[in-house]
Design a protein around this motif. Structure first.
Motif, mmCIF file in Angstrom:
data_model
loop_
_atom_site.group_PDB
_atom_site.id
_atom_site.type_symbol
_atom_site.label_atom_id
_atom_site.label_comp_id
_atom_site.label_asym_id
_atom_site.label_seq_id
_atom_site.Cartn_x
_atom_site.Cartn_y
_atom_site.Cartn_z
ATOM 1 N N PHE A 256 1.010 -1.463 -0.136
ATOM 2 C CA PHE A 256 0.128 0.113 -0.253
ATOM 3 C C PHE A 256 0.749 1.198 0.161
ATOM 4 C CE2 PHE A 256 -2.276 -3.670 2.125
ATOM 5 C CZ PHE A 256 -3.047 -3.329 1.165
ATOM 6 N N THR A 257 1.540 0.693 0.891
ATOM 7 C CA THR A 257 3.007 2.307 0.864
ATOM 8 C C THR A 257 3.715 2.226 -0.312
ATOM 9 O OG1 THR A 257 4.054 1.932 2.276
ATOM 10 C CG2 THR A 257 2.134 2.836 3.659
ATOM 11 N N ASP A 258 4.208 1.537 -0.870
ATOM 12 C CA ASP A 258 5.852 1.580 -1.598
ATOM 13 C C ASP A 258 6.600 1.177 -1.110
ATOM 14 O OD1 ASP A 258 5.752 -0.099 -3.908
ATOM 15 O OD2 ASP A 258 6.316 2.183 -5.104
ATOM 16 N N LYS A 259 7.368 1.592 0.605
ATOM 17 C CA LYS A 259 7.590 2.291 1.321
ATOM 18 C C LYS A 259 8.415 0.630 1.642
ATOM 19 C CE LYS A 259 6.292 6.124 3.136
ATOM 20 N NZ LYS A 259 5.651 6.977 3.805
ATOM 21 N N GLU A 260 9.748 0.180 2.550
ATOM 22 C CA GLU A 260 10.227 -0.978 2.768
ATOM 23 C C GLU A 260 9.644 -1.146 4.069
ATOM 24 O OE1 GLU A 260 14.462 -2.653 4.595
ATOM 25 O OE2 GLU A 260 14.738 -0.928 3.089
ATOM 26 N N ILE A 261 9.340 -2.897 4.025
ATOM 27 C CA ILE A 261 8.363 -3.426 5.099
ATOM 28 C C ILE A 261 9.704 -3.163 5.906
ATOM 29 C CG2 ILE A 261 7.777 -4.748 6.394
ATOM 30 C CD1 ILE A 261 6.047 -5.699 3.616
ATOM 31 N N ASP A 262 9.373 -2.597 7.577
ATOM 32 C CA ASP A 262 10.784 -2.968 8.790
ATOM 33 C C ASP A 262 9.565 -4.244 9.258
ATOM 34 O OD1 ASP A 262 11.971 -3.062 10.933
ATOM 35 O OD2 ASP A 262 10.591 -0.934 11.869
ATOM 36 N N ARG A 263 11.254 -5.367 9.440
ATOM 37 C CA ARG A 263 10.993 -6.239 9.156
ATOM 38 C C ARG A 263 10.382 -6.522 11.190
ATOM 39 N NH1 ARG A 263 16.114 -11.380 10.388
ATOM 40 N NH2 ARG A 263 14.300 -12.840 10.591
ATOM 41 N N ASP A 264 10.842 -5.917 12.139
ATOM 42 C CA ASP A 264 10.328 -5.449 13.296
ATOM 43 C C ASP A 264 9.343 -4.625 13.573
ATOM 44 O OD1 ASP A 264 12.668 -6.576 14.158
ATOM 45 O OD2 ASP A 264 13.623 -4.855 13.549
ATOM 46 N N ASN A 265 8.411 -4.512 12.490
ATOM 47 C CA ASN A 265 7.410 -3.942 12.583
ATOM 48 C C ASN A 265 6.474 -3.978 11.249
ATOM 49 O OD1 ASN A 265 5.078 -1.841 14.008
ATOM 50 N ND2 ASN A 265 6.134 -0.927 12.769
ATOM 51 N N TYR A 266 5.766 -5.195 11.343
ATOM 52 C CA TYR A 266 4.855 -6.251 10.101
ATOM 53 C C TYR A 266 3.717 -6.804 10.086
ATOM 54 C CZ TYR A 266 6.727 -9.950 8.628
ATOM 55 O OH TYR A 266 7.743 -10.922 9.177
ATOM 56 N N ASP A 267 2.999 -7.153 9.706
ATOM 57 C CA ASP A 267 1.409 -8.010 10.131
ATOM 58 C C ASP A 267 1.964 -8.545 9.221
ATOM 59 O OD1 ASP A 267 1.198 -6.636 13.005
ATOM 60 O OD2 ASP A 267 -0.724 -5.690 12.221
ATOM 61 N N VAL A 268 1.283 -10.188 9.238
ATOM 62 C CA VAL A 268 0.912 -11.066 7.415
ATOM 63 C C VAL A 268 -0.393 -10.443 7.657
ATOM 64 C CG1 VAL A 268 0.600 -12.700 6.807
ATOM 65 C CG2 VAL A 268 2.637 -12.121 7.786
ATOM 66 N N ASP A 269 -1.161 -9.976 6.534
ATOM 67 C CA ASP A 269 -2.780 -10.000 6.754
ATOM 68 C C ASP A 269 -2.874 -10.747 5.363
ATOM 69 O OD1 ASP A 269 -4.836 -8.720 7.176
ATOM 70 O OD2 ASP A 269 -4.700 -7.207 6.137
ATOM 71 N N HIS A 270 -3.996 -10.687 5.055
ATOM 72 C CA HIS A 270 -4.927 -10.975 4.018
ATOM 73 C C HIS A 270 -5.165 -9.963 2.891
ATOM 74 C CE1 HIS A 270 -5.052 -14.053 7.388
ATOM 75 N NE2 HIS A 270 -5.776 -14.730 6.147
ATOM 76 N N PHE A 271 -4.756 -10.408 2.055
ATOM 77 C CA PHE A 271 -5.373 -9.471 0.155
ATOM 78 C C PHE A 271 -6.555 -8.745 0.473
ATOM 79 C CE2 PHE A 271 -5.713 -7.779 -3.383
ATOM 80 C CZ PHE A 271 -4.891 -7.012 -4.139
ATOM 81 N N ILE A 272 -7.391 -10.635 0.117
ATOM 82 C CA ILE A 272 -8.782 -10.768 0.157
ATOM 83 C C ILE A 272 -9.129 -10.735 2.215
ATOM 84 C CG2 ILE A 272 -11.004 -11.543 -0.243
ATOM 85 C CD1 ILE A 272 -9.137 -12.349 -3.009
ATOM 86 N N PRO A 273 -10.212 -10.483 2.625
ATOM 87 C CA PRO A 273 -10.581 -10.249 4.179
ATOM 88 C C PRO A 273 -10.542 -11.583 4.487
ATOM 89 C CG PRO A 273 -11.663 -8.754 3.591
ATOM 90 C CD PRO A 273 -11.721 -9.362 1.601
ATOM 91 N N TRP A 274 -10.202 -12.299 5.594
ATOM 92 C CA TRP A 274 -10.429 -13.846 6.533
ATOM 93 C C TRP A 274 -11.855 -14.396 6.274
ATOM 94 C CZ3 TRP A 274 -12.122 -15.174 11.146
ATOM 95 C CH2 TRP A 274 -11.274 -17.123 11.082
ATOM 96 N N SER A 275 -12.529 -12.956 6.542
ATOM 97 C CA SER A 275 -13.734 -13.916 7.305
ATOM 98 C C SER A 275 -14.452 -13.419 6.458
ATOM 99 C CB SER A 275 -14.439 -12.089 8.421
ATOM 100 O OG SER A 275 -14.108 -11.093 6.659
ATOM 101 N N PHE A 276 -14.303 -13.317 4.361
ATOM 102 C CA PHE A 276 -14.873 -14.164 3.489
ATOM 103 C C PHE A 276 -13.913 -15.581 3.359
ATOM 104 C CE2 PHE A 276 -15.227 -14.640 -0.777
ATOM 105 C CZ PHE A 276 -16.850 -14.226 -0.853
ATOM 106 N N VAL A 277 -12.523 -15.295 3.030
ATOM 107 C CA VAL A 277 -12.061 -17.241 2.444
ATOM 108 C C VAL A 277 -12.175 -17.990 3.776
ATOM 109 C CG1 VAL A 277 -10.987 -15.465 1.168
ATOM 110 C CG2 VAL A 277 -10.347 -15.506 2.834
ATOM 111 N N MET A 278 -11.969 -17.343 4.783
ATOM 112 C CA MET A 278 -11.808 -18.050 5.956
ATOM 113 C C MET A 278 -11.024 -19.410 5.627
ATOM 114 S SD MET A 278 -14.421 -17.775 7.716
ATOM 115 C CE MET A 278 -14.285 -18.986 9.138
ATOM 116 N N ASN A 279 -9.485 -19.001 5.132
ATOM 117 C CA ASN A 279 -8.364 -19.829 5.281
ATOM 118 C C ASN A 279 -7.069 -18.951 5.659
ATOM 119 O OD1 ASN A 279 -8.026 -19.104 2.783
ATOM 120 N ND2 ASN A 279 -9.656 -20.672 1.895
ATOM 121 N N ASP A 280 -6.173 -19.048 5.670
ATOM 122 C CA ASP A 280 -5.120 -18.877 5.557
ATOM 123 C C ASP A 280 -3.860 -19.124 4.761
ATOM 124 O OD1 ASP A 280 -5.632 -16.691 8.058
ATOM 125 O OD2 ASP A 280 -5.478 -18.726 9.033
#
Length: 385
Positions: A256-280
């Motif tokens: 989203f920001t196109d900035k470098e991700i900080d290894r110590d401050n990031y989350d693993v998230d779903h592109f299509i919401p988990w509440s819809f796909v119900m899987n990881d």
């Protein structure tokens, strides 16, 4: 219809077959929530309850499916959209209360009481057919016959008389009016329902799921979408280790920001919401700035704006799986929890895909899922960088 199995000694006094027909051929989803609410109230020790109390229970029980998962309770639509009055009541309550989707049942019931006047039209409409239509499996077996399309007053009088003269019913009706009318639970039925509550609630849920799936054919994992989210269902630890490994060796730009991700401050998230796909599944997961995750929440990213960036990071991961031994090992650890999709294993992550081929496979399989979520009512996240 799923077979309801009850302890046999109850068959001597009670029409269990008639009870099992209470879920048969519903025109709307109300029946499931009506009977479920009655069972729950009996388990609380209640011997009677008003229409108002039962409908409050129904609204609270339907909240998570409608608000969190965007499930439609009926496939029947009117000129103005949704025709299902239970779904209308839940949606109106959400707008009035601004409760979060994962509000507790106590919070939901408190909000129902707070906005009772505004919810009155929808609640009143729910009393028009279900209370007596649900008992139709007991009607016209012996003695006096009646059309099941008779007026509410005639039907309630018929069932009260039937209970007194011919057959014990799960409940009868008081003489009050409107939402104050009482439903009196059958004295002989209360111990049966209490003794078999787990079986009965499981039966109701099974029939409810079949109904909802028929009316929401594009929705995956619907059986998990009847109650509040269980965070323990999420299995992201191996994917997190995989991206930790990648971030330790390569610079990765936030989708989203196109900035470098900080290894110590990031989350693993779903592109299509988990509440819809119900899987990881790995194909739907991405590292993202932790500060943005709560803002994105249960929304869809704009496809045209962000899919290519998402696919770029997926392809980087894919390349490293085959080029870097340690990353390959971390990828293999994801098999148990995050690599179940046949198309992903056999097409997307097979060795030898070019970048163009990889993007094409990913888009071909993700876009229909994304569009289904849009059709179901998931909002597009308005990211302003």
């Amino acid at each position: 219809m799923m077979q309801l199995t009850i302890d046999t000694h109850y068959y001597n006094k009670l029409d269990i077959k008639g009870f099992s027909r209470m879920m048969k051929d519903p025109s709307y989803c109300y029946k499931f929530y009506w009977l479920e609410a009655i069972v729950q109230l009996i388990l609380e020790g209640r011997k009677e309850a008003s229409y108002d109390e039962i409908i409050d229970e129904m609204i609270a029980n339907a909240w998570y499916s409608v608000v969190e998962f965007h499930i439609h309770l009926s496939g029947i639509w009117g000129a103005g959209g949704v025709r299902d009055n239970l779904e209308k009541a839940v949606t109106k309550l959400k707008g009035l209360s601004e409760l979060p989707a994962n509000a507790s049942k106590v919070e939901i019931k408190n909000a129902i009481r707070q906005f009772d006047r505004q919810l009155h039209p929808e609640k009143q409409s729910l009393t028009l057919n279900v209370p007596y239509k649900a008992l139709s499996g007991f009607a016209n077996k012996t003695g006096e016959k009646i059309s099941l399309d008779s007026s509410a007053g005639r039907m309630m009088a018929y069932y009260n008389k039937l209970n007194e003269t011919e057959i014990l019913l799960p409940y009868t009706f008081g003489n009050e009016s409107g939402l104050s009318r009482k439903v009196i639970f059958g004295t002989e039925w209360i111990p049966m329902i209490q003794d078999n509550a787990v079986t009965i609630l499981g039966w109701i849920q099974c029939e409810k799921v079949k109904w909802l799936q028929n009316n929401n054919p594009e929705v995956p994992g619907l059986i998990y979408k009847l109650e509040i989210l269980d965070e323990k269902m999420r299995k992201l630890s191996h994917v997190r280790k995989l991206w930790d490994g990648i971030l330790g060796q390569r610079k990765v730009a936030d989708v989203f920001t196109d900035k470098e991700i900080d290894r110590d401050n990031y989350d693993v998230d779903h592109f299509i919401p988990w509440s819809f796909v119900m899987n990881d599944e790995l194909w739907n997961l991405m590292p993202m700035d932790s500060a943005l995750n709560s803002s994105k929440s249960n929304k869809l990213p704009d496809w045209d704006g962000f899919f290519r960036r998402f696919a770029r990071n997926q392809y980087m991961m894919y390349e490293m799986v085959y080029e870097v031994a340690g990353i390959g090992k971390l990828y293999e650890a994801c098999y148990r929890d995050n690599l179940h999709s046949i198309w992903a294993n056999q097409e997307l992550y097979r060795r030898g895909n070019s970048e163009t081929e990889f993007y094409g496979i990913l888009e071909k399989n993700m876009k229909p899922v994304y569009e289904s979520a849009r059709h179901q009512g998931y909002e597009v996240w308005e990211w302003r960088g």
